[in-house]
Design an enzyme around this catalytic site. Sequence first.
Site, mmCIF file in Angstrom:
data_model
loop_
_atom_site.group_PDB
_atom_site.id
_atom_site.type_symbol
_atom_site.label_atom_id
_atom_site.label_comp_id
_atom_site.label_asym_id
_atom_site.label_seq_id
_atom_site.Cartn_x
_atom_site.Cartn_y
_atom_site.Cartn_z
ATOM 1 N N ARG A 1 36.284 48.543 34.776
ATOM 2 C CA ARG A 1 37.168 47.526 34.205
ATOM 3 C C ARG A 1 36.783 46.154 34.735
ATOM 4 O O ARG A 1 35.970 46.036 35.627
ATOM 5 C CB ARG A 1 38.623 47.840 34.533
ATOM 6 C CG ARG A 1 38.899 47.844 36.023
ATOM 7 C CD ARG A 1 40.369 48.044 36.306
ATOM 8 N NE ARG A 1 40.555 48.191 37.737
ATOM 9 C CZ ARG A 1 41.729 48.402 38.311
ATOM 10 N NH1 ARG A 1 42.813 48.516 37.580
ATOM 11 N NH2 ARG A 1 41.827 48.506 39.610
ATOM 12 N N ASN B 1 45.206 41.883 33.829
ATOM 13 C CA ASN B 1 45.597 42.623 35.025
ATOM 14 C C ASN B 1 44.724 42.182 36.177
ATOM 15 O O ASN B 1 43.503 42.301 36.115
ATOM 16 C CB ASN B 1 45.432 44.135 34.815
ATOM 17 C CG ASN B 1 46.007 44.924 35.975
ATOM 18 O OD1 ASN B 1 47.224 45.014 36.109
ATOM 19 N ND2 ASN B 1 45.151 45.466 36.810
ATOM 20 N N GLU B 2 45.377 41.624 37.180
ATOM 21 C CA GLU B 2 44.706 41.241 38.420
ATOM 22 C C GLU B 2 43.457 40.393 38.196
ATOM 23 O O GLU B 2 42.323 40.849 38.443
ATOM 24 C CB GLU B 2 44.370 42.486 39.253
ATOM 25 C CG GLU B 2 45.603 43.222 39.723
ATOM 26 C CD GLU B 2 45.305 44.300 40.755
ATOM 27 O OE1 GLU B 2 44.196 44.843 40.748
ATOM 28 O OE2 GLU B 2 46.188 44.589 41.570
ATOM 29 N N GLU C 1 53.249 46.019 41.408
ATOM 30 C CA GLU C 1 52.784 47.341 41.847
ATOM 31 C C GLU C 1 53.134 47.488 43.326
ATOM 32 O O GLU C 1 52.557 46.809 44.167
ATOM 33 C CB GLU C 1 51.270 47.474 41.657
ATOM 34 C CG GLU C 1 50.835 47.323 40.210
ATOM 35 C CD GLU C 1 49.330 47.426 40.014
ATOM 36 O OE1 GLU C 1 48.630 47.892 40.927
ATOM 37 O OE2 GLU C 1 48.858 47.021 38.942
ATOM 38 N N TRP D 1 40.221 56.213 45.235
ATOM 39 C CA TRP D 1 39.607 56.462 43.940
ATOM 40 C C TRP D 1 38.759 57.705 44.131
ATOM 41 O O TRP D 1 38.651 58.225 45.246
ATOM 42 C CB TRP D 1 38.745 55.256 43.521
ATOM 43 C CG TRP D 1 39.521 54.096 42.950
ATOM 44 C CD1 TRP D 1 40.883 53.955 42.937
ATOM 45 C CD2 TRP D 1 38.988 52.922 42.334
ATOM 46 N NE1 TRP D 1 41.223 52.768 42.345
ATOM 47 C CE2 TRP D 1 40.081 52.107 41.951
ATOM 48 C CE3 TRP D 1 37.697 52.477 42.039
ATOM 49 C CZ2 TRP D 1 39.916 50.877 41.304
ATOM 50 C CZ3 TRP D 1 37.534 51.250 41.401
ATOM 51 C CH2 TRP D 1 38.630 50.462 41.032
ATOM 52 N N GLU E 1 40.959 56.924 39.060
ATOM 53 C CA GLU E 1 42.069 56.745 40.013
ATOM 54 C C GLU E 1 42.912 57.996 40.239
ATOM 55 O O GLU E 1 44.108 57.900 40.524
ATOM 56 C CB GLU E 1 42.968 55.607 39.537
ATOM 57 C CG GLU E 1 42.315 54.277 39.750
ATOM 58 C CD GLU E 1 43.242 53.103 39.536
ATOM 59 O OE1 GLU E 1 44.380 53.297 39.076
ATOM 60 O OE2 GLU E 1 42.809 51.985 39.808
ATOM 61 N N TYR F 1 43.149 59.735 42.649
ATOM 62 C CA TYR F 1 43.695 59.817 44.017
ATOM 63 C C TYR F 1 44.516 58.597 44.402
ATOM 64 O O TYR F 1 44.811 58.403 45.572
ATOM 65 C CB TYR F 1 42.561 60.055 45.025
ATOM 66 C CG TYR F 1 41.797 61.312 44.716
ATOM 67 C CD1 TYR F 1 42.467 62.545 44.727
ATOM 68 C CD2 TYR F 1 40.467 61.276 44.367
ATOM 69 C CE1 TYR F 1 41.792 63.707 44.392
ATOM 70 C CE2 TYR F 1 39.792 62.439 44.040
ATOM 71 C CZ TYR F 1 40.456 63.643 44.052
ATOM 72 O OH TYR F 1 39.796 64.792 43.726
#
Length: 686
Positions: free
Chosen positions: A114, A152-153, A318, A326, A368, A370
């Site tokens: 991403r 996002n971010e 978040e 990850w 993701e 984890y």
Amino acid sequence: MRKEQPYRWQEIALGTCYYPEQWDRALWRDDLQRMKAHGISTVRVAEFAWNKMEPREGEFTWQFFDEFLDLAEEEQMKVIFCTPTATPPAWLTEKYPEVLNCRKDGTPFRHGMRRHYNYNSPKYRELSARIVEKMAEHYGKRPCIVGWQIDNEFNCETNEFYSPSDDLAFREFLKKKYGTLDDLNEAWGTSFWNQTYSDWQEVHMPRTTISDECNPHQALDYTRFISESTLEFCGLQADILRRYRKPGDFITTNGMFGHLDNHRMMDQCLDVYTYDSYPNFAFGLSENPKAPENLNDRRWSRNLSEVRSICPHFGIMEQQAGANGWVGRMEAPAPKPGQMMLWAMQSIAHGADYVSFFRWRTASMGTEMYWHGLLDYDNRDNRKLEELVRIRDRVKAIGGIAGADYAASLGLVKDYDNLWDEEIDAWHGRLAWQSEQAVFRAAQLSHTPMDMVFLTGQTEAEDLKKYKVLIYPHPVMLDDRKAEILRDYVQSGGTLIIGARAGQKDQSGRCAMRPMPGPLAELTGTTVKEFTLIGPADEASRMDCGGQKIEAGIFNDVLSVEDPRANVLAVYDTNYYKGEPALVETLAGAGRVLHFGGTFTPANAAWMLEYTKAAHPWQNVIELPADCELAVREKDGARWFIALNYTGEARRIQLKTSMIDKDTGAACEGEICLPPYGTKFYETKM
Ligand code: GAL
């Protein structure tokens, strides 16, 4: 003066991040109902779901999220809808590879992760603007939508951009900034190592070089350029959303990442700022996480203070709800029982009025798998959900705190020029990092609530006057405007402390040919005679303050007194400059300035907080052991004292006056036990 933030939450609210595109539709209703039952009133959706709205170029379909929003409305769930530009679809990057960001050597980042796009590609701007406009036009009036998240971010994953579009845009940025090549050559000091440019075509972003470093003045402008590019891309989307959203719906984005003037982004594009808070990461910053004086997850309060300086009443988009990792990264353990509550309360203590947990359920596929959410893969009720219920009930009890201001009389001053120069200049960076950590730690351990105070284009002396003491550890880059604001602050009664290297550089990051501290020299009544780094073979630097020996850090400016007003508080006690001034105090107007030639350490920062009487401002009211944090928020004549125990053991605190325990509503006083990871909210009249 900065303008008031346009949006505030009226009550503390809980949310979660949800990915309808990752789950069978059959789960949606049950998920929403379960969320509601556990206190979640808002979900954030769609930030990675461009394909669900434009599966092929120019082919728009709204059914997927219409169905989800229908359900949300039936279940009375509020929605924060996101623009999906953080993950361009495969059809897009395949057809228009120019939208991709590149490595420094020009190799493009391909599809598969991403944030692989660049901000300056005209095609990406066009297609982003189109999807944002179409989706805002379609969904903008949906009753369940309460806010919009842009992308996002910004600048997560990488904050460097090297695509051909960025290169072209950088050149335009420089043309606008400098007008002529002569001015650029001068600002970048290109006579050094024969870097002089004779044609604009020769001017590029930093590129691969023999040592992978580049001209530091070029690097500084490049960082400023990245920030401008991000602001433009964010602004492009904000302007569109503003035209379609319902009155009262907010526009936000989630931070906080580098190479970005977040304060300007807030002022120019957003109604409220949100932050992604993963306190488990702070353990990794510690040299020895087991050392009792180490702050570990409590260090995260430093980040939260920075967020608060961007937007005083922020949201957490978040909030950590599980272990981090990850597939290729094993990061951090599961929060211990009680830590999810602690970290949510840490956010609230620092000014968050909205807390949204990441994520509802852990992804069962993808990178993701984890990065754990509230629910695990098996979807059964678990201890985190039980803790969420306790958080829900807690939030009801303490909800009145929403909108309260964080109260601090100590400020740590920062600014973007210095922040970005620190990244480029290792000398500056090492000093700044250690000093900031030291001051933060001294403030934490002495229970001195502290703000981060950013000097921006909007800052006026008036904004600073509420702080009794300001520490600006290493204002290496200082201009006349900043100096003027600081002078005004001091003259009207403030105490300013500056450390080594103040006033060393000009706005291009070049070392100015004048004595330090440059534009502050008149105020401090001092100059810097000479300076040195403390080498590995040197004795640890010390200063002598009337017989008391105090650490003087990793770099020493040897001061000389230039003005009879200046009073030497301490002299160096080590090295070849033993006996020379290390700390000088100068009265000016109703205030004073302390020029410290060294760098800050936890011990000398603690000494300075004591000396300036900034430390322990609430010790007559509440006493806590050093390993608990104290935060204070104020609203409508009420003052809230928040005590946070970061340890896995019980801790005792003392209330020296009667206060209302907001969990029970009862008045209490005297010794109180904070359970392991426990937090308490007390209210008194101001
Ligand atoms: C954040 C991001 C989320 C998710 C999370 C865990 O940085 O916004 O989308 O990736 O981290 O990695």
